[in-house]
Structure formats: C-alpha cells, structure tokens
Design a protein around this motif. Structure first.
Motif, PDB file in Angstrom:
ATOM      1  N   VAL A 112       1.143  10.746  -5.088  1.00 14.02           N
ATOM      2  CA  VAL A 112       0.641   9.393  -5.312  1.00 14.02           C
ATOM      3  C   VAL A 112      -0.688   9.472  -6.054  1.00 14.02           C
ATOM      4  CG1 VAL A 112       0.039   7.181  -4.232  1.00 14.02           C
ATOM      5  CG2 VAL A 112       1.695   8.706  -3.113  1.00 14.02           C
ATOM      6  N   HIS A 143      10.633   4.783  -7.659  1.00 17.49           N
ATOM      7  CA  HIS A 143       9.764   4.562  -6.506  1.00 17.49           C
ATOM      8  C   HIS A 143       9.093   3.193  -6.553  1.00 17.49           C
ATOM      9  CE1 HIS A 143      10.255   8.745  -5.404  1.00 17.49           C
ATOM     10  NE2 HIS A 143       9.817   9.128  -6.594  1.00 17.49           N
ATOM     11  N   ALA A 146       7.812   1.680  -3.051  1.00 15.84           N
ATOM     12  CA  ALA A 146       6.628   2.340  -2.512  1.00 15.84           C
ATOM     13  C   ALA A 146       5.395   2.021  -3.348  1.00 15.84           C
ATOM     14  CB  ALA A 146       6.846   3.847  -2.449  1.00 15.84           C
ATOM     15  N   GLU A 147       5.571   1.980  -4.651  1.00 15.55           N
ATOM     16  CA  GLU A 147       4.431   1.687  -5.527  1.00 15.55           C
ATOM     17  C   GLU A 147       3.959   0.245  -5.350  1.00 15.55           C
ATOM     18  OE1 GLU A 147       3.954   3.439  -9.684  1.00 15.55           O
ATOM     19  OE2 GLU A 147       4.306   1.320 -10.148  1.00 15.55           O
ATOM     20  N   MET A 149       4.238  -1.526  -2.628  1.00 17.26           N
ATOM     21  CA  MET A 149       3.564  -1.582  -1.339  1.00 17.26           C
ATOM     22  C   MET A 149       2.129  -1.076  -1.459  1.00 17.26           C
ATOM     23  SD  MET A 149       3.701  -2.449   1.816  1.00 17.26           S
ATOM     24  CE  MET A 149       5.470  -2.715   2.056  1.00 17.26           C
ATOM     25  N   TYR A 208       4.324   8.456  -8.079  1.00 20.49           N
ATOM     26  CA  TYR A 208       4.050   7.058  -8.407  1.00 20.49           C
ATOM     27  C   TYR A 208       2.565   6.801  -8.286  1.00 20.49           C
ATOM     28  CZ  TYR A 208       3.975   6.077  -3.301  1.00 20.49           C
ATOM     29  OH  TYR A 208       3.687   6.066  -1.955  1.00 20.49           O
ATOM     30  N   LEU A 237      -0.797   5.533   3.666  1.00 21.10           N
ATOM     31  CA  LEU A 237      -0.054   6.792   3.603  1.00 21.10           C
ATOM     32  C   LEU A 237      -0.150   7.597   4.892  1.00 21.10           C
ATOM     33  CD1 LEU A 237      -1.077   7.823  -0.024  1.00 21.10           C
ATOM     34  CD2 LEU A 237       1.135   6.904   0.707  1.00 21.10           C
ATOM     35  N   GLN A 332       6.918  -5.501   5.499  1.00 24.31           N
ATOM     36  CA  GLN A 332       7.069  -4.372   6.419  1.00 24.31           C
ATOM     37  C   GLN A 332       6.158  -4.571   7.624  1.00 24.31           C
ATOM     38  OE1 GLN A 332       6.582  -0.597   4.542  1.00 24.31           O
ATOM     39  NE2 GLN A 332       8.309  -0.873   3.176  1.00 24.31           N
TER      40      GLN A 332
END
Length: 332
Positions: A112, A143, A146-147, A149, A208, A237, A332
């Motif tokens: 990341v 991704h 995730a990116e 988020m 990402y 993370l 989430q």
C-alpha cells in the motif's frame, strides 16, 4: 546547480513489526515545494521512537523527501517532474531517473502507498483515487474496493477519480497536433507513459495506493491533514491500534467526483477569466479563460474546476474539469 552538488542519497526510515502484516509506504515531497508531508512524517517518526505510537505488526516505510534536489531548491521539480513518467530507466538521463532507480523497487516491495502532496491554488484537501477493477490496457487493476476504503478513511471527504484516463485524453490531443505538423516539443509529454506517477506505478506492481492533496502549499493546516491521514491509514491496516488514533472513518459521507476533461494552456498569453480555486463550480458554457488570440475557453458541461494552474507552461495542463461520479463504497 552542477551535478557535483546534487544530493547523493535518499533518506528512508523503516519500522518492522515483529508480527507479519501489511507493508505500508508513505512518501512526501515528490514535488520539492510540497512540504506538509515532510512535517507529518517527522511527527510520526518521533512518536514511534518515543513509544507514544506502537507498531503492532507489518512494515511501515517512510520517505519524507522523495525528491531531495527539488526540496533543496525549494521548487516543484529538480530536473523534471518526478511524478510523471515514473519507471526504472534503462539508462538514467537525469536526477529523477536516478531517484526512480531506488524508489520503484521500494514501491514494488510494499502493498500500500500513501503519497502526500499539496497544491498551488486555494482549496480544501482531497484524495485522488485510482480506477475501478478492470482488465483494460491503460491501467488494469484488481484492488479497487481496498483502495476506495483507504481513500475514505484518511479524513478529507472529497475523492476524485479518473486521473490517468483523462490525462491520456490530453496526451492524444498533443500527439495529434504534433502529427499534424504544428509546433510541439518532442519531449516526455508525448510519451505514452508520461501520465504514470507514484500511485500508478504502485498499481502496476500489484499493490494499491492513493494521493492525498493536503491543501494549498502554505496552508498551516496541511501538515495536520497529512499527519492524521498517516495515522488513519495505519489504523485501517491494523499496523497500530485504532484506539491510539481514534475513528478512522470520517462521519460525513464522501463526495465522489470524476475527472473527464483536461484543458491545456496553448500559449503564454492564455489567461484565466478569474482566479480559480480547485473545485470551484462552473456552469455549462461558463467562461473559463481566454486564448491569446481572443477566443473563449468555455466549460463543456456543469461541474467543478480542478488543479487550475495559472503558471502552466504552453503545451501543459492548464486545468482539469470534473463532474459527479456514480462511485460508491461498501459499508464495513
């Protein structure tokens, strides 16, 4: 400045948790006059060294000054824009090529990236987000969730997507003008790879990342925006405890915008109609600026103006235009 007086090393700080976890890379001063991230990274290093912030797992790598030449000179670039045409060079042609030889392998070792920037015009902080999942030739990616988020967790509530596809549109126009026999510099701005910067390279290596524009260069709040973003990324993370940072999701829902147009400055005599700030509202057919020959530059649709640069060189990006995006993020 002679090559003998150029900086000769890149300063990298790394903290390795004793338990496995994600590998986060945080960078600042890719452009030498964008220094808010330098201050913020220094604060994080101090907190980790003092024990007031504890790394629980994974790896945190901090590069407070990515371009030490530009930083030393107090300007955006050293010998060229570090955030364009970023890739390991077969034969290094300039200082930034030599930096890329160190920076690109470092990015490839991480999962990341958080890249901290600031901007010239007035405006509030925002996040630049990459593409949606796709298998297209321009920027394949897997991704996006995730990116997104990560982008929504950093603090700013304005998120902008569409950088590389919009830049490619401008590139096609520049190439067409050069091919039609019009005067154009045959330089990196006509290279198909020229739109690739830190986050684009990170995605090309399987990771990402996002660019955080922390505010105007001299905004006294910009270092605080950068510092909070680093802490929130660490908490998201799981590299530090969420309790040590506080909520890592802003209460306000983000506003997603899509870049769709880039307008180049064609001549030094081109002038904006007013002093624009990033995300000023523009209406369809509103006057954005006037070309040196008196012709009007009008907004093709209603939306926002982004990255207006009254100091842009001829043949370079003068401003971008954005409109609302249908991008959403799963809760989430």
């Amino acid at each position: 400045m002679s090559i003998e007086t150029h900086p000769t090393h890149l300063r990298i700080h790394q903290f390795a948790g004793l338990k496995p976890g994600p590998k986060l890379l945080v960078t600042a001063a890719v452009h030498g006059n964008e220094v808010c991230g330098v201050t913020a990274i220094g604060q994080v290093i101090q907190a980790l060294d003092s024990g007031s912030l504890r790394l629980l797992k994974g790896t945190l790598t901090l590069v407070p000054v990515v371009n030490p030449l530009a930083y030393q000179l107090g300007r955006r670039e050293g010998e060229r824009n570090m955030n364009r045409n970023l890739r390991p060079a077969v034969i290094a042609q300039d200082f930034e090529d030599r930096l890329a030889g160190r920076l690109c392998p470092l990015m490839a070792q991480h999962d990341v990236l958080l890249d901290l920037h600031s901007f010239q015009s007035r405006g509030q902080a925002f996040v630049m987000l990459g593409p949606r999942d796709n298998q297209h030739e321009l920027e394949p990616f897997a991704h996006a969730a995730a990116e997104a988020m990560l982008a929504c967790s950093l603090g700013p509530t304005r998120i902008v997507e569409g950088w590389l596809s919009t830049y490619a549109l401008g590139l096609q126009r520049r190439k067409a003008k050069a091919g039609a026999g019009q005067t154009a510099r045959q330089d990196l701005t006509l290279d198909p790879h020229y739109g690739v910067g830190t986050t684009e390279y990170m995605r090309s290596q399987g990771g990402y990342g996002v660019t955080l524009e922390c505010g105007q260069h001299l905004d006294p709040q910009a270092p605080q925006v950068a510092h909070l973003a680093i802490l929130r990324a660490l908490a998201l993370l799981g590299l530090v405890s969420a309790e040590s940072v506080g909520p890592h999701r802003p209460a306000q829902a983000p506003e997603f915008l899509q870049l769709y147009e880039v307008i180049d400055r064609q001549h030094p005599g081109d002038q904006f109609a007013r002093e624009w700030s990033s995300f000023d509202v523009v209406e369809k057919d509103q006057l954005i600026g006037t070309r040196h020959d008196g012709s009007a530059v009008l907004a093709p649709a209603s939306g926002r103006i982004v990255f207006p640069n009254s100091m842009a060189a001829a043949g370079q990006e003068w401003c971008y235009l954005a409109r609302p995006s249908d991008r959403t993020i799963a809760k989430q």
